[in-house]
Design a protein around this motif. Sequence first.
Motif, PDB file in Angstrom:
ATOM      1  N   LEU A   1       0.797  -1.236   0.000  1.00 16.50           N
ATOM      2  CA  LEU A   1       0.000   0.000   0.000  1.00 16.50           C
ATOM      3  C   LEU A   1       0.824   1.278   0.000  1.00 16.50           C
ATOM      4  CD1 LEU A   1      -2.875  -0.755   2.580  1.00 16.50           C
ATOM      5  CD2 LEU A   1      -2.651  -1.555   0.243  1.00 16.50           C
ATOM      6  N   GLN A   2       2.063   1.214   0.488  1.00 10.09           N
ATOM      7  CA  GLN A   2       2.750   2.472   0.814  1.00 10.09           C
ATOM      8  C   GLN A   2       2.993   3.403  -0.373  1.00 10.09           C
ATOM      9  OE1 GLN A   2       6.356   1.450   2.869  1.00 10.09           O
ATOM     10  NE2 GLN A   2       7.256   0.387   1.123  1.00 10.09           N
ATOM     11  N   ASP A   3       3.200   2.870  -1.563  1.00  7.48           N
ATOM     12  CA  ASP A   3       3.483   3.750  -2.703  1.00  7.48           C
ATOM     13  C   ASP A   3       2.274   3.995  -3.590  1.00  7.48           C
ATOM     14  OD1 ASP A   3       6.120   4.096  -1.929  1.00  7.48           O
ATOM     15  OD2 ASP A   3       6.716   2.206  -2.892  1.00  7.48           O
ATOM     16  N   GLU A   4       1.107   3.527  -3.146  1.00  5.71           N
ATOM     17  CA  GLU A   4      -0.103   3.701  -3.973  1.00  5.71           C
ATOM     18  C   GLU A   4      -1.044   4.683  -3.291  1.00  5.71           C
ATOM     19  OE1 GLU A   4      -1.078   2.628  -7.153  1.00  5.71           O
ATOM     20  OE2 GLU A   4      -2.444   4.204  -6.520  1.00  5.71           O
ATOM     21  N   THR A   5      -1.530   5.662  -4.047  1.00  6.48           N
ATOM     22  CA  THR A   5      -2.423   6.669  -3.460  1.00  6.48           C
ATOM     23  C   THR A   5      -3.889   6.398  -3.789  1.00  6.48           C
ATOM     24  OG1 THR A   5      -2.108   8.038  -5.402  1.00  6.48           O
ATOM     25  CG2 THR A   5      -0.711   8.531  -3.486  1.00  6.48           C
ATOM     26  N   ASN A   6      -4.167   5.494  -4.709  1.00  6.95           N
ATOM     27  CA  ASN A   6      -5.564   5.223  -5.073  1.00  6.95           C
ATOM     28  C   ASN A   6      -6.223   4.382  -3.979  1.00  6.95           C
ATOM     29  OD1 ASN A   6      -7.786   3.513  -6.319  1.00  6.95           O
ATOM     30  ND2 ASN A   6      -7.464   5.077  -7.873  1.00  6.95           N
ATOM     31  N   GLN A   7      -7.247   4.943  -3.344  1.00 12.08           N
ATOM     32  CA  GLN A   7      -7.858   4.269  -2.202  1.00 12.08           C
ATOM     33  C   GLN A   7      -8.584   2.989  -2.587  1.00 12.08           C
ATOM     34  OE1 GLN A   7     -10.392   6.596   0.282  1.00 12.08           O
ATOM     35  NE2 GLN A   7      -8.741   6.938   1.731  1.00 12.08           N
ATOM     36  N   LEU A   8      -9.218   3.006  -3.757  1.00  9.11           N
ATOM     37  CA  LEU A   8      -9.953   1.801  -4.180  1.00  9.11           C
ATOM     38  C   LEU A   8      -8.979   0.639  -4.391  1.00  9.11           C
ATOM     39  CD1 LEU A   8     -12.679   0.566  -4.888  1.00  9.11           C
ATOM     40  CD2 LEU A   8     -12.401   1.444  -7.219  1.00  9.11           C
ATOM     41  N   ALA A   9      -7.851   0.939  -5.014  1.00  7.15           N
ATOM     42  CA  ALA A   9      -6.824  -0.087  -5.219  1.00  7.15           C
ATOM     43  C   ALA A   9      -6.312  -0.591  -3.875  1.00  7.15           C
ATOM     44  CB  ALA A   9      -5.676   0.497  -6.040  1.00  7.15           C
ATOM     45  N   ASN A  10      -6.071   0.334  -2.949  1.00  6.35           N
ATOM     46  CA  ASN A  10      -5.539  -0.058  -1.636  1.00  6.35           C
ATOM     47  C   ASN A  10      -6.554  -0.856  -0.819  1.00  6.35           C
ATOM     48  OD1 ASN A  10      -3.002   0.943  -2.027  1.00  6.35           O
ATOM     49  ND2 ASN A  10      -3.419   2.924  -1.084  1.00  6.35           N
ATOM     50  N   MET A  11      -7.825  -0.446  -0.866  1.00  6.95           N
ATOM     51  CA  MET A  11      -8.862  -1.199  -0.139  1.00  6.95           C
ATOM     52  C   MET A  11      -8.976  -2.622  -0.703  1.00  6.95           C
ATOM     53  SD  MET A  11     -11.992   1.415   0.363  1.00  6.95           S
ATOM     54  CE  MET A  11     -11.959   2.394  -1.086  1.00  6.95           C
ATOM     55  N   SER A  12      -8.922  -2.713  -2.010  1.00  9.69           N
ATOM     56  CA  SER A  12      -9.070  -4.017  -2.670  1.00  9.69           C
ATOM     57  C   SER A  12      -7.936  -4.945  -2.281  1.00  9.69           C
ATOM     58  CB  SER A  12      -9.107  -3.840  -4.197  1.00  9.69           C
ATOM     59  OG  SER A  12     -10.136  -2.953  -4.553  1.00  9.69           O
ATOM     60  N   ASN A  13      -6.705  -4.420  -2.307  1.00 10.13           N
ATOM     61  CA  ASN A  13      -5.572  -5.264  -1.921  1.00 10.13           C
ATOM     62  C   ASN A  13      -5.602  -5.595  -0.433  1.00 10.13           C
ATOM     63  OD1 ASN A  13      -4.110  -6.093  -4.148  1.00 10.13           O
ATOM     64  ND2 ASN A  13      -3.035  -4.141  -4.323  1.00 10.13           N
ATOM     65  N   LEU A  14      -6.036  -4.642   0.390  1.00  7.93           N
ATOM     66  CA  LEU A  14      -6.066  -4.912   1.833  1.00  7.93           C
ATOM     67  C   LEU A  14      -7.052  -6.036   2.175  1.00  7.93           C
ATOM     68  CD1 LEU A  14      -4.900  -4.202   4.574  1.00  7.93           C
ATOM     69  CD2 LEU A  14      -6.674  -2.458   4.824  1.00  7.93           C
ATOM     70  N   VAL A  15      -8.240  -6.020   1.577  1.00  9.14           N
ATOM     71  CA  VAL A  15      -9.181  -7.116   1.887  1.00  9.14           C
ATOM     72  C   VAL A  15      -8.632  -8.453   1.391  1.00  9.14           C
ATOM     73  CG1 VAL A  15     -11.374  -5.881   2.155  1.00  9.14           C
ATOM     74  CG2 VAL A  15     -10.716  -6.651  -0.092  1.00  9.14           C
ATOM     75  N   SER A  16      -7.945  -8.420   0.272  1.00 11.62           N
ATOM     76  CA  SER A  16      -7.370  -9.666  -0.241  1.00 11.62           C
ATOM     77  C   SER A  16      -6.296 -10.208   0.707  1.00 11.62           C
ATOM     78  CB  SER A  16      -6.778  -9.416  -1.638  1.00 11.62           C
ATOM     79  OG  SER A  16      -6.158 -10.582  -2.093  1.00 11.62           O
ATOM     80  N   ILE A  17      -5.446  -9.300   1.194  1.00 12.72           N
ATOM     81  CA  ILE A  17      -4.367  -9.711   2.109  1.00 12.72           C
ATOM     82  C   ILE A  17      -4.956 -10.317   3.391  1.00 12.72           C
ATOM     83  CG2 ILE A  17      -2.587  -8.745   3.653  1.00 12.72           C
ATOM     84  CD1 ILE A  17      -1.887  -6.837   1.224  1.00 12.72           C
TER      85      ILE A  17
ATOM     86  N   LEU B   1      -6.625  -5.773  13.063  1.00  7.62           N
ATOM     87  CA  LEU B   1      -7.492  -5.296  11.965  1.00  7.62           C
ATOM     88  C   LEU B   1      -7.580  -3.772  12.020  1.00  7.62           C
ATOM     89  CD1 LEU B   1     -10.256  -8.068  12.024  1.00  7.62           C
ATOM     90  CD2 LEU B   1      -8.464  -7.761  10.289  1.00  7.62           C
ATOM     91  N   THR B   2      -7.591  -3.222  13.247  1.00  5.30           N
ATOM     92  CA  THR B   2      -7.594  -1.759  13.400  1.00  5.30           C
ATOM     93  C   THR B   2      -6.297  -1.180  12.837  1.00  5.30           C
ATOM     94  OG1 THR B   2      -8.984  -1.962  15.362  1.00  5.30           O
ATOM     95  CG2 THR B   2      -7.805   0.131  15.087  1.00  5.30           C
ATOM     96  N   LYS B   3      -5.190  -1.840  13.169  1.00  7.55           N
ATOM     97  CA  LYS B   3      -3.887  -1.407  12.656  1.00  7.55           C
ATOM     98  C   LYS B   3      -3.872  -1.448  11.119  1.00  7.55           C
ATOM     99  CE  LYS B   3      -0.275  -2.561  15.382  1.00  7.55           C
ATOM    100  NZ  LYS B   3       0.821  -3.352  15.948  1.00  7.55           N
ATOM    101  N   LEU B   4      -4.439  -2.483  10.546  1.00  8.41           N
ATOM    102  CA  LEU B   4      -4.465  -2.625   9.082  1.00  8.41           C
ATOM    103  C   LEU B   4      -5.345  -1.553   8.442  1.00  8.41           C
ATOM    104  CD1 LEU B   4      -4.529  -6.519   9.041  1.00  8.41           C
ATOM    105  CD2 LEU B   4      -2.772  -5.112   7.944  1.00  8.41           C
ATOM    106  N   VAL B   5      -6.479  -1.265   9.071  1.00  6.46           N
ATOM    107  CA  VAL B   5      -7.361  -0.195   8.568  1.00  6.46           C
ATOM    108  C   VAL B   5      -6.615   1.148   8.590  1.00  6.46           C
ATOM    109  CG1 VAL B   5      -9.349   1.207   9.304  1.00  6.46           C
ATOM    110  CG2 VAL B   5      -9.615  -1.261   8.995  1.00  6.46           C
ATOM    111  N   HIS B   6      -5.799   1.345   9.634  1.00  6.36           N
ATOM    112  CA  HIS B   6      -5.063   2.602   9.767  1.00  6.36           C
ATOM    113  C   HIS B   6      -3.967   2.766   8.715  1.00  6.36           C
ATOM    114  CE1 HIS B   6      -6.395   3.281  14.222  1.00  6.36           C
ATOM    115  NE2 HIS B   6      -7.285   3.654  13.338  1.00  6.36           N
ATOM    116  N   LEU B   7      -3.639   1.713   8.006  1.00  5.68           N
ATOM    117  CA  LEU B   7      -2.677   1.863   6.907  1.00  5.68           C
ATOM    118  C   LEU B   7      -3.289   2.706   5.788  1.00  5.68           C
ATOM    119  CD1 LEU B   7      -1.164  -1.749   6.591  1.00  5.68           C
ATOM    120  CD2 LEU B   7      -0.136   0.245   7.682  1.00  5.68           C
ATOM    121  N   ILE B   8      -4.624   2.698   5.694  1.00  8.28           N
ATOM    122  CA  ILE B   8      -5.300   3.510   4.663  1.00  8.28           C
ATOM    123  C   ILE B   8      -5.842   4.813   5.269  1.00  8.28           C
ATOM    124  CG2 ILE B   8      -7.165   3.597   2.957  1.00  8.28           C
ATOM    125  CD1 ILE B   8      -6.918   0.600   2.602  1.00  8.28           C
TER     126      ILE B   8
END
Length: 148
Positions: A18-34, A139-146
């Motif tokens: 997630l760190q180098d991507e600014t698109n939230q939809l892309a980041n949310m999608s990858n986060l749920v997959s992870i 999960l809270t920590k992971l949400v805070h990545l976005i």
Amino acid sequence: MDKRSTYETLVKQATSVLQDETNQLANMSNLVSIIHHGFNFWWTGFYFVESEELVLGPFQGPVACTRIGYGKGVCGTCWETQSPQVVGNVHEFEGHIACSAESNSEVVIPILQNGKTIGVLDVDSTTFDQFDEVDVEYLTKLVHLIWQ
Ligand code: SME
């Protein structure tokens, strides 16, 4: 590997994805997959507040309900109370919304911005009592990545 170690690995993986991507939809999608594939959960996804309802966002797992009212089900309760919900047996939770008959336990994490709930992260498991305070912490920590 114990649960904490698995989450630590997922936090590292998610941070690097997630760190180098600014698109939230892309980041949310990858986060749920992870999260979803990291534990092989039954259903993992986001709902976002749109006026009076939560509306389905990026998710992994079977088809889910699209809209949830304020204070309704586990997700709507999380929205209303602004606090994480851990439900060991969803069949005993009054008002639980059964998107899937296979789901037996659930955790829902609020996404807060400026004191308001803007959405929730919802995770379902087929195992009873799957979730505890360790899941809430990570999960809270992971949400805070976005949403810092
Ligand atoms: N069970 C949730 C509804 C969403 S699904 O589980 C994907 C609830 O009671 O709010």
